[in-house]
Design an enzyme around this catalytic site. Sequence first.
Site, PDB file in Angstrom:
ATOM      1  N   ALA A  12      33.792  45.764   7.128  1.00 47.97           N
ATOM      2  CA  ALA A  12      33.426  47.108   7.559  1.00 47.97           C
ATOM      3  C   ALA A  12      31.917  47.229   7.720  1.00 47.97           C
ATOM      4  O   ALA A  12      31.163  46.427   7.178  1.00 47.97           O
ATOM      5  CB  ALA A  12      33.927  48.132   6.548  1.00 47.97           C
ATOM      6  N   CYS A  13      31.493  48.217   8.472  1.00 45.44           N
ATOM      7  CA  CYS A  13      30.066  48.477   8.668  1.00 45.44           C
ATOM      8  C   CYS A  13      29.407  48.756   7.326  1.00 45.44           C
ATOM      9  O   CYS A  13      30.027  49.389   6.481  1.00 45.44           O
ATOM     10  CB  CYS A  13      29.874  49.692   9.574  1.00 45.44           C
ATOM     11  SG  CYS A  13      30.220  49.288  11.261  1.00 45.44           S
ATOM     12  N   PRO A  14      28.164  48.352   7.168  1.00 42.31           N
ATOM     13  CA  PRO A  14      27.322  47.637   8.137  1.00 42.31           C
ATOM     14  C   PRO A  14      27.306  46.123   7.923  1.00 42.31           C
ATOM     15  O   PRO A  14      26.358  45.482   8.364  1.00 42.31           O
ATOM     16  CB  PRO A  14      25.944  48.221   7.830  1.00 42.31           C
ATOM     17  CG  PRO A  14      25.975  48.423   6.336  1.00 42.31           C
ATOM     18  CD  PRO A  14      27.417  48.682   5.955  1.00 42.31           C
ATOM     19  N   HIS A  43      36.058  46.259  13.787  1.00 42.26           N
ATOM     20  CA  HIS A  43      35.660  47.566  13.268  1.00 42.26           C
ATOM     21  C   HIS A  43      34.914  48.239  14.403  1.00 42.26           C
ATOM     22  O   HIS A  43      33.879  47.733  14.823  1.00 42.26           O
ATOM     23  CB  HIS A  43      34.756  47.348  12.050  1.00 42.26           C
ATOM     24  CG  HIS A  43      34.696  48.521  11.134  1.00 42.26           C
ATOM     25  ND1 HIS A  43      33.538  49.192  10.890  1.00 42.26           N
ATOM     26  CD2 HIS A  43      35.658  49.150  10.426  1.00 42.26           C
ATOM     27  CE1 HIS A  43      33.792  50.187  10.045  1.00 42.26           C
ATOM     28  NE2 HIS A  43      35.069  50.174   9.757  1.00 42.26           N
ATOM     29  N   CYS A  62      32.966  50.660  14.882  1.00 44.30           N
ATOM     30  CA  CYS A  62      31.551  51.052  14.831  1.00 44.30           C
ATOM     31  C   CYS A  62      30.647  49.825  14.909  1.00 44.30           C
ATOM     32  O   CYS A  62      29.522  49.918  15.376  1.00 44.30           O
ATOM     33  CB  CYS A  62      31.248  51.944  13.632  1.00 44.30           C
ATOM     34  SG  CYS A  62      30.960  51.106  12.099  1.00 44.30           S
TER      35      CYS A  62
END
Lengths: 177, 75
Positions: free
Chosen positions: B12-14, B39, B41
């Site tokens: 997942a970000c970041p 993901h 983003c």
Amino acid sequence: MKLRESTHYKVWFKDPWSYVTGAVLLAVFQTVTLAVTGSPWGVSGALANWGAWVYRAFGGSVDKWYYFSSEGAQALLDRGFLKDPGTMRNLGIIAGALFAILMASQFKIKKIKSWKQVVAAVLGGLLMGYGARIAFGCNIGALFSGIASLSLSGWVFAVFLFLGAIVGSKLLVKFFM
Amino acid sequence: MKEEVLDCNGEACPVPLVKAQNKLKELEVGDVLVVQVDHSCAMKNVPEWARKEGHNVEIEEVDDGEWEIVIQKAK
């Protein structure tokens, strides 16, 4: 022409909308929410009510709990799951998010990469849930709705949210890189 | 000129962004870094950063909710 190549399809469903579009829509729906339900938008408060309903379903009583002791809270719990605007909105968010991701054909069940992710997710969820309840709001109810109501508490929340995010990012880089 | 693949699926970000930044530092000008992400983003913030740094970037949607961000180091 194929749907995938249609400009309208891309603009509406495929490409991410701009931050400005998102901001304007959030402001519009925040106003609608306040007008229709009489309270500003919140997310995590309804989740606490879900917990209370589950506890009641197993024969427990939250009547004496300080958090649920107000008449308003008791009345809301008595009206039930289907008559709580916050609950309906949360279900709507989940359904809407699913609709959006299906329309963009980006639905994917992601694999869990490591036990570290599970531990971090559970710990993070518990901390956010606990924090949101003792602060009487999450980043929606306390931050967004707070600032939109011209309340100083929203700005105080923002400062500490930012500090927390800095610490969180450092931990994330330390444990997940 | 070499090509390196960075598997960030399930991250997942970041995390994908920071991993891509660290990896690109190790590469030479002209080398290609392929960042695999799932993901959405990351599909936005990784190309945004790479383009701002002046690298050549292409995004390929390889499957439902899966992308390959191809970055060629330009400087």
